[in-house]
Scaffold this active site. Structure first.
Site, PDB file in Angstrom:
ATOM      1  N   GLU A  79      10.269   1.162  -2.059  1.00  0.00           N
ATOM      2  CA  GLU A  79      11.601   0.207  -2.180  1.00  0.00           C
ATOM      3  C   GLU A  79      11.532  -0.492  -3.473  1.00  0.00           C
ATOM      4  OE1 GLU A  79      14.094  -2.563   1.120  1.00  0.00           O
ATOM      5  OE2 GLU A  79      12.022  -1.480   1.350  1.00  0.00           O
ATOM      6  N   GLU A 133       7.283 -10.240   4.862  1.00  0.00           N
ATOM      7  CA  GLU A 133       8.728 -10.051   5.118  1.00  0.00           C
ATOM      8  C   GLU A 133       9.199 -10.416   6.762  1.00  0.00           C
ATOM      9  OE1 GLU A 133      11.465  -5.971   5.005  1.00  0.00           O
ATOM     10  OE2 GLU A 133       9.321  -5.852   5.373  1.00  0.00           O
TER      11      GLU A 133
END
Length: 771
Positions: free
Chosen positions: A337, A620
């Site tokens: 990512e 996260e």
């Protein structure tokens, strides 16, 4: 711009271009301008030019390509010289995006370089330029990629095997490098090492970073050292990197067999705390260290309190910023990512501006955001946006409220912290296009985003909002309420920005729009009793912070808001967009004790839970590791995501109590307004602002508070004390509560404060039906 004919395409051996040239004299003032398609490292006479990493950086390459300028006189000699430029795939063409649909050759399939060498700055005629007379060949770097890592065979020497050719290139794309280049920070030593069951060595650097490993090895030619990376260990203490998904994040070094050999990668980086080494053949590891890298190289703020977990939380946020501010503000540095997610940057921009100098960093990124913005005003989810030129498998990867709002919130924070009015004016048309796009989603003040990914106006809502017990999940904000709130935020803020830069017509139009949205929100989402429609923490926090509650319902709404906290056992019930507003909202309604309780609780979901679980960066997910040590679903589980670290803005602005005055930005006026939370005493903070160093520290003993501050020499201060503070004294003289002028220099404020106590009835409201 010339490309190496030795290059065989993405995922193959890296290439170089080179040229020998002669100089009659060397003045020492010679200048090199250089850029590349892909990533480059330049050498002159075998010595590296500069110490910047991952040059020329990452931009929206089809519209903007950075070039760097270096003084190179010390590297040149009279007579024969040689310049060699190594080229790697980098962000230009190595894998970006994830899963079954990775994108390659995102901004082009050809690596290439461009240079102009001048005898001195300002010379019209260069001494040397890139053209088709340059040579090329393959490098010992046999493969490299941002997600892949790097394979390096030291037995292979760069050897000329082909020529070069000029390629079509519009020089109007070139921009001088706009921000601090990526640089290495101080190396981290191994704190613990062990050998696993398969004989591989595992090394713990005690800190999760964005960067790479540097090794020294000896051994026979052909022996290999394979380095894998991980952020965490599993519950049994085993090396674990399943959460990297398709990112191999592996370094492979093949020895040349020539004494001690040093290696660190050239065209990649990883996110990691642990490294696992597998040696094949006759080789011995002599040394290993972790090298953090970042575009933000100087720490600009500190915060300490009487709670070690809070102090570590602040440090974790700092490390998450370092590891993710590598050319662009990415979500994470480890998995497949590593993208410039707009929502993350939007909520974190204020914190970022305290922790480091991000003025030019954010300017550069927002200019790319302007390039990536769609014709209808939609702002992409990530920037630079790999899907803009290759949308086949990622249609509609743009247009989410809370994410696209980075187009106005990031420049606003740049204005608050650095006073950059010109930048506001530059971006204003793009801000307006965004606001009009959000209004157009449902053609009116109530925004009803579609649920389907890729549909026009799709919204992430309050991303990763905890749901509570699975047996009876807690309410969460609806996409329509979240999007409508953010339309109000955007219209109101962009109206304010238009006023600052003198665009009265836009100011009036968007202010009217903001008022219409506010009225519609009250009609649609607030009941007659003051309860919000979704009755969740995020709805209340955002509505309270942004003044969306009518005056006649305010007291009742406060009660409902407190009830959502009690219902969650006084734990966090917010995700990416709600979390930055949660504690400020509680402070705003006077619930200081409840704010302290929510902030300091140590169970999941909570800021301090992850610190207790050994985190060295921000996670996260609130529940990235379960209480028993088990790992949450690795398909979306990063241990270095800065978004929830936005709470550090609250620690500095509320708890330490200083912030810039928006009507006199860049800390020319500093507002001091401390929120005394006795559980955190003693508190001390400082910020190296553009106006100079700001300090603030307080202690509470019984009910007596001592608040010591320093106003920068070029600033003025304003002291605002809460009504609950009594008997206030400023430098030994009695003082009032509101807007007391402070001269530059150090000041001591004292006052008495009785912290509010929550009653047993308040703490037992979890099962109540009404507040």
């Amino acid at each position: 711009m010339v490309r190496p004919l030795a290059d065989r395409g993405v995922g193959t051996a890296a290439s170089f271009i080179a040229k020998s040239f002669s100089l009659d004299t060397v003045s020492g003032s010679e200048i090199l301008d250089i850029s590349a398609l892909g990533l480059y490292i330049c050498f002159i006479n075998g010595k590296r030019v500069g110490r910047d990493i991952l040059t020329p950086g990452w931009t929206a390459y089809d519209a903007r390509l950075s070039y760097q300028t270096y003084e190179i006189g010390s590297l040149l000699v009279p007579g024969e010289n040689r310049i060699e430029i190594w080229l790697g795939d980098g962000w230009l063409r190595s894998q970006l995006m994830w899963g079954q649909f990775p994108i390659y050759n995102t901004w082009g399939s050809q690596i290439a370089a461009l240079i102009e060498l001048r005898a001195k700055a300002g010379d019209a005629e260069p001494v040397l330029v890139t053209d088709a007379s340059w040579e090329s060949g393959e490098l010992p770097i046999r493969k490299s990629g941002i997600y892949f890592g790097e394979t390096f065979d030291a037995r292979i020497a760069p050897t000329v095997s082909a020529g070069t050719e000029e390629i079509s290139f519009d020089a109007a794309r070139l921009v001088a490098h706009e921000t601090t280049p990526v640089r290495e920070l101080d190396a981290l030593a191994v704190t613990k090492a062990w050998t696993d069951a398969e004989g591989r060595q595992v090394f713990d650097f005690a800190q999760n970073i964005g960067g790479y490993v540097a090794i020294a090895v000896t051994g026979a030619a052909g022996a290999t050292v394979v380095i894998e990376h991980a952020e965490v260990l599993d519950k049994d203490g085993n090396f674990y990197n399943v959460n990297y998904r398709t990112a191999e994040a592996t370094l492979t070094y093949t020895l040349a067999g020539q004494g001690t050999e040093d290696y660190r990668p050239h065209f990649t980086f990883q996110g990691f705390r642990y490294a696992r080494i597998t040696i094949t053949g006759d080789a011995k590891l002599i040394d290993i260290k972790a090298i953090p890298i970042s575009s933000v190289t100087e720490q600009k703020a500190t915060f300490t309190s009487g709670n070690p977990l809070v102090n570590r939380l602040f440090l974790n946020t700092l490390w998450s910023q370092r590891g993710n501010f590598i050319e662009v503000p990415t979500d994470c540095p480890q998995r497949d990512e590593r993208l410039g997610w707009t929502g993350d940057a939007q909520v974190f921009a204020g914190t970022a501006a305290y922790l480091g100098d991000v003025h030019n960093f954010f300017q550069k990124w927002v200019r790319d955001l302007m390039v990536d913005q769609r014709e209808d005003g939609a702002v992409p989810h990530v920037c630079p946006d790999p899907t803009r030129l290759q949308p086949e498998h990622y249609p509609g990867f743009f247009g989410s409220t809370g994410w696209g709002d980075a187009i106005h919130e990031v420049p606003w924070q740049v204005y608050l912290h650095y006073g950059d009015t010109a930048f506001l004016k530059e971006v204003l048309p793009n801000m307006v296009r965004w606001v009009d796009f959000v209004w157009s989603i449902s053609d009116g003040p109530i925004v009803s985003p579609p649920r389907e990914w890729g549909a026009r106006g799709f919204s992430f809502g309050d991303w990763l909002q905890p749901k509570g017990p699975s047996a009876k999940p807690l309410p969460t904000i609806g996409d329509d309420a979240a999007a409508t709130i953010y339309l109000h935020i955007a219209a109101k803020q962009v109206a304010k920005i238009a006023g600052i830069v003198g665009d009265t017509a836009t100011e009036q139009r968007l202010a009217k729009m903001a008022d219409a949205v506010k009225a519609a929100f009250a009609s649609e989402f607030i009941t007659a009793s003051g309860r919000l429609a979704y009755d969740d923490q995020t709805s209340y926090a955002l509505a309270i912070v942004h003044d969306l509650i009518p005056a006649d319902k305010y007291e009742a709404t406060k009660g409902y808001f407190k009830h959502t906290i009690d219902r969650a056992d006084r734990r966090i019930g917010t995700g990416f967009i709600g979390t930055p507003a949660l504690l400020p909202a509680l402070i705003k309604i006077g619930e200081w004790g409840l704010a302290s309780e929510v902030f300091l609780q140590e169970e999941v979901p909570g800021w301090l839970y992850q610190v207790k679980m050994g985190a060295t960066t921000i996670w996260e997910r609130w529940d990235a590791i379960q209480a028993d040590g088990s790992i949450y679903n690795p398909q979306m589980n990063s241990y270095n995501h800065y978004a929830y670290g936005a709470v550090c803005q609250w620690l500095l602005e509320s708890v330490a109590g200083f912030r810039p005055e928006q009507n006199d930005p860049a800390f020319k006026t500093v507002v001091f307004e401390p929120v005394i939370l006795p559980e955190l005493s003693p508190v001390a903070a400082e910020h190296d602002s553009p106006a100079g160093k700001i300090t603030a520290a307080w202690t509470i003993t019984g009910e007596a508070v001592r608040y010591e501050i320093e106003v920068p020499a070029q600033s003025r201060g304003v002291l605002r004390l809460a009504n609950s503070y009594r008997d206030a004294m400023l430098d030994g003289a009695p003082v009032g509560q509101v807007d007391v002028a402070l001269s530059p220099g150090k000041h001591t404020i004292s006052f008495n404060y009785t912290p509010p106590q929550r009653t047993a009835r308040e703490k037992s409201r979890v099962n109540a039906n009404t507040p």
